[in-house]
Scaffold this motif. Structure first.
Motif, PDB file in Angstrom:
ATOM      1  N   ARG A  36      -7.832   6.974  10.900  1.00 45.50           N
ATOM      2  CA  ARG A  36      -6.546   6.383  10.597  1.00 45.50           C
ATOM      3  C   ARG A  36      -6.027   6.953   9.287  1.00 45.50           C
ATOM      4  O   ARG A  36      -6.770   7.047   8.328  1.00 45.50           O
ATOM      5  N   ARG A  39      -3.193   3.878   4.523  1.00 46.47           N
ATOM      6  CA  ARG A  39      -1.937   3.175   4.291  1.00 46.47           C
ATOM      7  C   ARG A  39      -1.624   3.265   2.808  1.00 46.47           C
ATOM      8  O   ARG A  39      -2.460   2.954   1.977  1.00 46.47           O
ATOM      9  N   ARG A  40      -0.453   3.640   2.608  1.00 47.97           N
ATOM     10  CA  ARG A  40      -0.080   3.806   1.228  1.00 47.97           C
ATOM     11  C   ARG A  40       1.094   2.908   0.872  1.00 47.97           C
ATOM     12  O   ARG A  40       1.910   2.578   1.706  1.00 47.97           O
ATOM     13  N   GLY A  44       1.532  -0.714   3.500  1.00 49.38           N
ATOM     14  CA  GLY A  44       0.115  -0.931   3.692  1.00 49.38           C
ATOM     15  C   GLY A  44      -0.332  -2.283   3.154  1.00 49.38           C
ATOM     16  O   GLY A  44      -1.101  -3.000   3.784  1.00 49.38           O
ATOM     17  N   ARG A  48      -1.871  -5.487   5.374  1.00 50.84           N
ATOM     18  CA  ARG A  48      -3.134  -6.139   5.088  1.00 50.84           C
ATOM     19  C   ARG A  48      -2.947  -7.623   4.818  1.00 50.84           C
ATOM     20  O   ARG A  48      -3.751  -8.454   5.238  1.00 50.84           O
TER      21      ARG A  48
END
Length: 720
Positions: A36, A39-40, A44, A48
């Motif tokens: 994957r 996630r930035r 992201g 979460r």
């Protein structure tokens, strides 16, 4: 030395053969981070955070469900411990019932909460059991007290019909309905509630809290009782209209048969009542009850309880009331019995009571038919004029009663027993009874002429006759026959108003009587029942009577009477000779006086007309040798009658009633005595002294029991 023996080879590893990969071999797994993209930034972090919240919510929901299940389990377990034995739940009435029998020992009325006896799901007709399940809860034998599918369907229907989710259809199972009938185990305690009605209203509430408690109680019942036991409680507690609680009472009330013998049509009718028992009761609306039964039969067929042929047979030939239930009469009479009997055995009874009454259903039918016929033929359509009729025997036993235009009503204002009205000239017989008791003869005379009196505090009072004419010298018989006012006042004043008051009271006119000269003209007020009872005293020879409707009262299943008749013949008021002479005078009223419209062709009758001031009340009260009948007409709001006097419609109603009552009975002579030739030229006038009581019985009278009037005079003269 040779070189071949001493040399050392190269130190190298043995050559390995490369192995082919097997079919099960897989490529090395990449880490989650490798699969994957990382996630930035904000997206992201939001992802979460959302995931974490969802996992938290899921944990909270699961925890809440577990906690709720535990709480429900505890609540169910507690309710389980409070549930009594099934036998204690079958009859849940707070009050008892009253069953009334007529003079021939036939049932004609029920009051209170009828309960025919406990039944079980196995003892009732299988058609009734199936009809109830098909109509009320088709999944009864499969659910565990609550039907989510049924509740969802009910909410959907309620919302589609523009009501609230809990208004209208409830989706309740039979078990939930039984829980409601048991009021969730809360018994009625008089001290804790304003009234029993308030208690029942609370039991029937449909709030969310109440529905939740109902569901818990239903599950507890399913845990403790079998399905058939729950159904048995329901069949015994459910209200089927007509005052009938339970299947047995309803079967007896409507069909005069046990619940075990109901056919499919009868069973369908009873099951259909459960939705709206008061409105659909066959005694209230037979057609509506039959239409609902047709729907229940269709449901029974759809659920394979009956075949199509059976369904069509009973739809085309619907159940009807039994002859006994269909011919019940005497609603006014039954209401009067309930009011006149002791409260703890009638209105407030907690026992099942049986009352033997004096009602004669054939006479009651005659009264109702006569009233209906006269009003249909001779009273203008739309008129609000009311009527009341009472028929009784000479001892005061009431045989028939109608208290209004709606002849077989119940629970409404009873004009025969509750309306206190001015008596008019119907009061005059008590004036002449007093005179005859004091020795006057029907042939004695009095002058009918213009007449005035000075009344202290009121000035001069000048009574007049209804016809506004004067007839000169008339006999007492002629004065009564024509209902002349001036002679009645003169006689009343001559014999003494106090004695007239005493005679009227002793005959049963118990209201406060005004001590004025107008007393002789009927200023007194009375109910029709009181007036009819007073005239019964004339027929029976001069003794007072107390009208009564109860012959005997006992508890159901007990042969010992708890009380007997509450009325009958009492003390003598006037002598038998005076009563017989008065009867002869009243006979002339019917034969050739103001009451000729009451005359019967096949038997003698006596009576008196009465019309009150401004024609607000019209009376005819009279008798044959067998029965005394009183008729009153008027408006509830005291509006004057138009063209109606006592000698008109009341006399005609009296004639129609007595012609029907007497049909087929042998004619008997009245207990009347024609007068002896008069020994006076003229009856005493107002200014003359009152006659004194004689020491010896009068020549024309047999030796008799001392009358109440004589005892009064004796006391006034100083007797000890």
């Amino acid at each position: 030395m040779g070189g071949t023996g001493s040399g050392r080879g190269r130190l190298v590893a043995d050559r390995r053969v490369a192995r082919k990969p097997t079919k099960t071999a897989t490529k090395p797994r990449r880490s989650r981070k490798a699969r994957r993209p990382a996630r930035r930034g904000a997206f992201g972090l939001l992802g979460r955070l959302t995931g974490g919240i969802l996992r938290l919510v899921r944990r909270i929901v699961v925890t809440a469900i577990v906690v709720l299940a535990l709480l429900v389990g505890v609540a169910v377990a507690y309710s389980y411990t409070t549930l009594p034995d099934v036998a204690q739940l079958l009859d849940g009435r707070a009050r008892g019932s009253v069953t009334m029998h007529d003079r021939n020992d036939e049932i004609f009325a029920w009051r209170g909460d009828q309960f025919g006896g406990a039944v079980t799901a196995d003892s009732v007709s299988p058609h009734l059991r199936n009809a109830v399940i098909a109509t009320e809860d088709r999944r009864f034998y499969w659910h565990y007290g609550v039907s989510p599918q049924g509740i969802a369907g009910a909410i959907r229907i309620n919302l589609s019909e523009g009501r609230g989710p809990l208004s209208g259809h409830g989706g309740s199972t039979i078990t939930q309905q039984t829980a409601k009938l048991l009021c969730l185990g809360d018994e009625y305690e008089p001290g804790a509630w304003v009234s029993e009605a308030a208690y029942l209203d609370d039991c029937r509430q449909t709030t969310l809290n109440r529905k939740a408690r109902e569901a818990i109680y239903a599950i507890a019942m399913e845990t403790k009782y079998t399905k058939d036991e729950i159904l048995s409680i329901y069949l015994n507690r459910a209200y089927f209209g007509g005052g009938a609680y339970g299947a047995e009472a309803a079967a007896q009330r409507y069909f005069s048969k046990p619940a075990a013998t109901l056919d499919p049509g009868e069973a369908a009718m009873l099951a259909g009542l459960l939705t709206a028992p008061s409105r659909l009761a066959p005694t209230a609306d037979l057609q509506a009850s039959q239409a609902r039964a047709a729907t229940v039969l269709r449901l029974m067929h759809e659920q394979d309880y009956i075949d199509e042929a059976t369904m069509r047979q009973h739809q085309q030939n619907p159940a009807t009331l039994s002859e006994e239930a269909g011919q019940t009469r005497g609603g006014y009479f039954a209401d009067w019995v309930m009011q006149s009997g002791p409260d703890f055995f009638t209105r407030d009874t907690t026992e099942d009571v049986v009352i033997q009454t004096t009602l004669d259903q054939s006479i009651q039918r005659a009264v109702e038919d006569a009233v209906n016929e006269v009003f249909a033929e001779k009273v203008a359509e739309g008129s609000d004029a009311q009527v009341a009729v009472v028929v009784m025997s000479a001892d005061g036993a009431v045989r028939g009663m109608v208290g209004g235009r709606k002849t077989n009503a119940s629970g409404v204002f009873n004009r025969a027993t509750q309306a206190v009205r001015q008596t008019g000239s119907a009061f005059k017989p008590f004036v002449y009874a007093t005179a005859l008791e004091l020795g006057y003869s029907p042939n004695d005379t009095v002058v009918d002429e213009p007449f005035c009196m000075t009344i202290a505090g009121s000035g001069q009072w000048c009574p007049s006759n209804y016809t506004r004419q004067h007839y000169g010298r008339v006999t007492l018989t002629e004065a009564l026959q024509r209902s002349l006012n001036i002679p009645a006042v003169k006689i009343s004043e001559a014999v003494g108003r106090g004695l007239v008051l005493r005679v009227a009271r002793d005959f049963g006119i118990v209201r406060e009587l005004s001590d004025t000269p107008a007393l002789a003209l009927g200023a007194a007020e009375a109910t029709l029942l009181e007036m009819t009872g007073a005239y019964a005293g004339i027929l029976n020879g001069g003794s007072s009577v107390t009208p009564y409707g109860i012959r005997e009262l006992r508890l159901k299943g007990d042969d010992t009477a708890l009380m007997g008749s509450g009325g009958g013949i009492g003390e003598r008021v006037i002598s038998e000779a005076a009563a017989q002479q008065l009867t002869w005078m009243m006979q002339q009223v019917v034969e050739q006086g103001t009451g000729t419209r009451a005359r019967l062709q096949d038997r003698p009758a006596a009576g008196k007309t009465g019309t009150s001031n401004e024609q607000r009340d019209a009376w005819f009260v009279g008798f044959t040798a067998d029965y005394v009948t009183g008729v009153w007409m008027g408006y509830d709001d005291n509006t004057p009658l138009t063209g109606v006097t006592g000698g008109g419609l009341p006399a005609e109603i009296w004639h129609e009633v007595m012609a029907r009552v007497s049909e087929g009975q042998p004619a008997r002579p009245l207990p009347a005595m024609a007068p002896q030739p008069s020994q006076r030229e003229e009856a005493p006038q107002v200014a003359q002294p009152r006659p004194q009581p004689q020491a010896q019985p009068r020549e024309q009278q047999p030796v008799r029991t001392e009358t109440v009037l004589e005892r009064l005079l004796y006391d006034l003269l100083g007797g000890d």
